[in-house]
Design a protein around this motif. Sequence first.
Motif, PDB file in Angstrom:
ATOM      1  N   ASN A 251       2.257   3.148 -23.073  1.00 41.26           N
ATOM      2  CA  ASN A 251       1.284   2.468 -22.215  1.00 41.26           C
ATOM      3  C   ASN A 251       1.224   0.958 -22.394  1.00 41.26           C
ATOM      4  O   ASN A 251       0.566   0.277 -21.602  1.00 41.26           O
ATOM      5  CB  ASN A 251      -0.121   3.030 -22.466  1.00 41.26           C
ATOM      6  CG  ASN A 251      -0.227   4.492 -22.123  1.00 41.26           C
ATOM      7  OD1 ASN A 251       0.363   4.952 -21.150  1.00 41.26           O
ATOM      8  ND2 ASN A 251      -0.955   5.246 -22.936  1.00 41.26           N
ATOM      9  N   ALA A 273       0.380  -0.990 -19.070  1.00 37.40           N
ATOM     10  CA  ALA A 273       1.109  -0.289 -18.006  1.00 37.40           C
ATOM     11  C   ALA A 273       0.413  -0.407 -16.655  1.00 37.40           C
ATOM     12  O   ALA A 273       1.072  -0.375 -15.608  1.00 37.40           O
ATOM     13  CB  ALA A 273       1.268   1.189 -18.376  1.00 37.40           C
ATOM     14  N   ASN A 274      -0.916  -0.557 -16.668  1.00 42.85           N
ATOM     15  CA  ASN A 274      -1.666  -0.598 -15.406  1.00 42.85           C
ATOM     16  C   ASN A 274      -3.056  -1.164 -15.672  1.00 42.85           C
ATOM     17  O   ASN A 274      -3.407  -1.495 -16.813  1.00 42.85           O
ATOM     18  CB  ASN A 274      -1.748   0.796 -14.783  1.00 42.85           C
ATOM     19  CG  ASN A 274      -2.250   1.840 -15.768  1.00 42.85           C
ATOM     20  OD1 ASN A 274      -3.290   1.657 -16.403  1.00 42.85           O
ATOM     21  ND2 ASN A 274      -1.500   2.941 -15.902  1.00 42.85           N
ATOM     22  N   ASP A 275      -3.847  -1.263 -14.623  1.00 43.39           N
ATOM     23  CA  ASP A 275      -5.184  -1.860 -14.740  1.00 43.39           C
ATOM     24  C   ASP A 275      -6.107  -1.029 -15.625  1.00 43.39           C
ATOM     25  O   ASP A 275      -6.961  -1.584 -16.322  1.00 43.39           O
ATOM     26  CB  ASP A 275      -5.812  -2.023 -13.354  1.00 43.39           C
ATOM     27  CG  ASP A 275      -5.124  -3.085 -12.514  1.00 43.39           C
ATOM     28  OD1 ASP A 275      -4.374  -3.904 -13.108  1.00 43.39           O
ATOM     29  OD2 ASP A 275      -5.313  -3.094 -11.288  1.00 43.39           O
ATOM     30  N   ASP A 276      -5.959   0.291 -15.584  1.00 43.22           N
ATOM     31  CA  ASP A 276      -6.806   1.144 -16.421  1.00 43.22           C
ATOM     32  C   ASP A 276      -6.540   0.889 -17.905  1.00 43.22           C
ATOM     33  O   ASP A 276      -7.486   0.773 -18.698  1.00 43.22           O
ATOM     34  CB  ASP A 276      -6.556   2.612 -16.084  1.00 43.22           C
ATOM     35  CG  ASP A 276      -7.357   3.547 -16.979  1.00 43.22           C
ATOM     36  OD1 ASP A 276      -8.600   3.471 -16.936  1.00 43.22           O
ATOM     37  OD2 ASP A 276      -6.737   4.330 -17.728  1.00 43.22           O
TER      38      ASP A 276
END
Length: 357
Positions: A251, A273-276
């Motif tokens: 992640n 890896a992403n906004d979360d």
Amino acid sequence: MTRKLKVAVTGLGIGRSHIEDGFHANSELFEVAAICDRNKERLQSTGDAFGIERREQDFEALLAMDDIDIIDICTPPGTHRDMILAALKAGKHVICEKPLVGSLADIDMLLEAESRSTTHVMPIMQYRYNDGVQKAKHIIDSGIAGKPYIATCEVHWHRDAAYYEREWRRTWEGALGGTLMNHAIHLNDLLFYLLGPARSLFARMATRVNPIEVEDCASISLDMKCGALATISATTGSIEQLSRLRLCFENVTFESDRTPYNPGGEPWKVVPANDDIAARIDAALKNFTPPPARFAGQMREFHKAICNKTPLPLTLADARQSLDFATACYWSAKTYSAVALPVMADHPFYNGWQNAF
């Protein structure tokens, strides 16, 4: 009231940094009451700079000082084992610079001596306390990073003939090893601090940069117990100097600052890896306060452990893991073979790897 521990520092090269950045930065916890160095000019200049009255050229004099709680050993590596044993016998706590000793047999001797003593030994691994690596570890330990995939560790420094004018730096006996033991040791420690121990390794080493006994180039491939694969590249022949640790997780990807002599320090690149994942990282770090950096942080934790009788921040067991890794590396380079860890007491290099190639 906080108990102030009295310290004697021997070896005033890196030892001077211990005084300034470690003990004086924690002046409410420590008093440097004595110093020792064979170089009289260095002894006097350090004493004058920090107002230290007791100045000795003989290590034995420190052992006889009844009021000294801690002896901090910052002398060349080949002197460490006997000094640590003598300090433990004299009832002193010990702080000791890297590399601690030159064999698994020696570290096991120290572990046995410490177990019979009322005092303790802490190896120096001060870069664990830098902000960047502390934040990375907090993210990893929080479970946000996920599965570890791969890591690279690069220590590309420059050392010319002038560096090796100090004879001990050139030899197996004095330095206990070359770039693996004396230059890459701290960044390698951060790799293991973040990923855990290795399961096996394959190493290549060479002496290509300077006419010295010990290695100045090393390339190592590791299979880590956590499942990740890692590589270590170290040399003293790089015109552009850098220290860089890069870790790829499920992640998050972490990349350290490239500054050669401050591994673990800010700024680190942390790529989610992403906004979360980014939001989870922000939340994890919101109330996280790293300890004081480098020597200041490690010495502060040492004081807490000694006075509260709690576990040391770093132990002889930590140093043994580092020596286990080194033993395997030198044997792999000598035999052109993969080596499983840990190394057992019946191993050919259990008593040392000096003159390994």
